[in-house]
Design an enzyme around this catalytic site. Sequence first.
Site, PDB file in Angstrom:
ATOM      1  CD  GLU A 173      57.001  14.623  -7.903  1.00 28.72           C
ATOM      2  OE1 GLU A 173      57.085  14.701  -6.862  1.00 28.72           O
ATOM      3  OE2 GLU A 173      57.303  13.731  -9.009  1.00 28.72           O
ATOM      4  CB  THR A 232      63.962  16.743  -6.958  1.00 27.37           C
ATOM      5  OG1 THR A 232      64.782  15.368  -6.439  1.00 27.37           O
ATOM      6  CG2 THR A 232      64.174  16.771  -7.870  1.00 27.37           C
TER       7      THR A 232
HETATM    8  N1  HSE Z   1      62.470  14.642 -13.655  1.00 27.02           N
HETATM    9  C1  HSE Z   1      63.146  15.068 -12.937  1.00 27.02           C
HETATM   10  C2  HSE Z   1      64.634  15.404 -12.129  1.00 27.02           C
HETATM   11  C3  HSE Z   1      63.306  13.178 -11.926  1.00 27.02           C
HETATM   12  O1  HSE Z   1      65.238  14.369 -13.290  1.00 27.02           O
HETATM   13  O2  HSE Z   1      64.941  16.683 -12.350  1.00 27.02           O
HETATM   14  C4  HSE Z   1      63.068  13.676 -10.618  1.00 27.02           C
HETATM   15  O3  HSE Z   1      62.152  13.722  -9.643  1.00 27.02           O
END
Ligand code: HSE
Length: 315
Positions: free
Chosen positions: A129, A181
């Site tokens: 991640e 993201t």
């Molecule tokens: N919790 C994370 C976000 C998940 O909302 O940025 C995205 O991979």
Amino acid sequence: MHKTIYISAPATIANLVCGFDVLGLALESPSDPMQLSLSETDGLRIHHTDNYALPLAPEKNVAGAALLALMQEWGKPIGLDLVIHKTIKPGSGLGSSAASSAGAVAGANHLLGNPFSKEDLVRFAMNGEKVASGVKHADNIAPCIYGGVTLIRSIHPLDIVPIEAPPMHVTVVHPQIEVRTSDARQILRKEVQLKNAIRQWGNIAGLVAGLMKGDYNLIGRSLEDVIIEPVRSILIPGFDEVKKRCLEAGALGGGISGSGPSIFMLNEHRQTAKTIEKIMQEIYTRLGIEHKTYVTAVNHHGVRLSDKPFTEPTH
Ligand code: HSE
């Protein structure tokens, strides 16, 4: 010990509306098939059989970064060959990077005779991640490994709490637009007003209680996000209309899947989930935005491993 293991790593929905970075849920579909083999040649080699042009250098590949963390802790020389076929589109908001990272370390753990716990696997996979979004978060990784709904009570130290959940049908629409993201995290305000924080933690507690009690009404009332969704939803055309019309049609509630652009709705009944799929399709067809939809259910087992290739349909 098996020389090759076949892996099916599920898509996941992170945040679950009010639970930014702390709640996530695994889906029955889509899922990524992968194959991991022990090799006599030390080191890690990664192959992709999809068309996504993802990096193959282990330290730049999300599954590679996760496996390197596992290999370092294993401490002995080991050779691994990983074959990935992405069906969960990268950047969809459906935990594509988490599926690669979590699937890879779950497979490696099996090949090594299961020396690591599920929590260890989450810790290794979080390195993937970091490669994908610059931040170690576990709200996709944990449900991918544990199945069902998971609460990440804390990252430092890692504290994962699997949450009982009643049967639920999930409808997802993935408008084919790009939301990175890292960008979707960058635009968030760094400070939160106390009155919004109070509302949000009431909703998170209500959602967890509703899931554990199997109280669909409480689940629905608690699926509200007053902090993240008002900022991020601006990046997703059609979001407000999708949400309004799905709620009118009987969805329990829903919102942005991960950091978007996918939108999901939780439903008590499969028939409602199908009705909602039609509403989502109608809206994005009218907006002229290509899209893909899924009607699926909560996956209670997480990553699946088999000695034989999985024959389930891919999406
Ligand atoms: N919790 C994370 C976000 C998940 O909302 O940025 C995205 O991979």
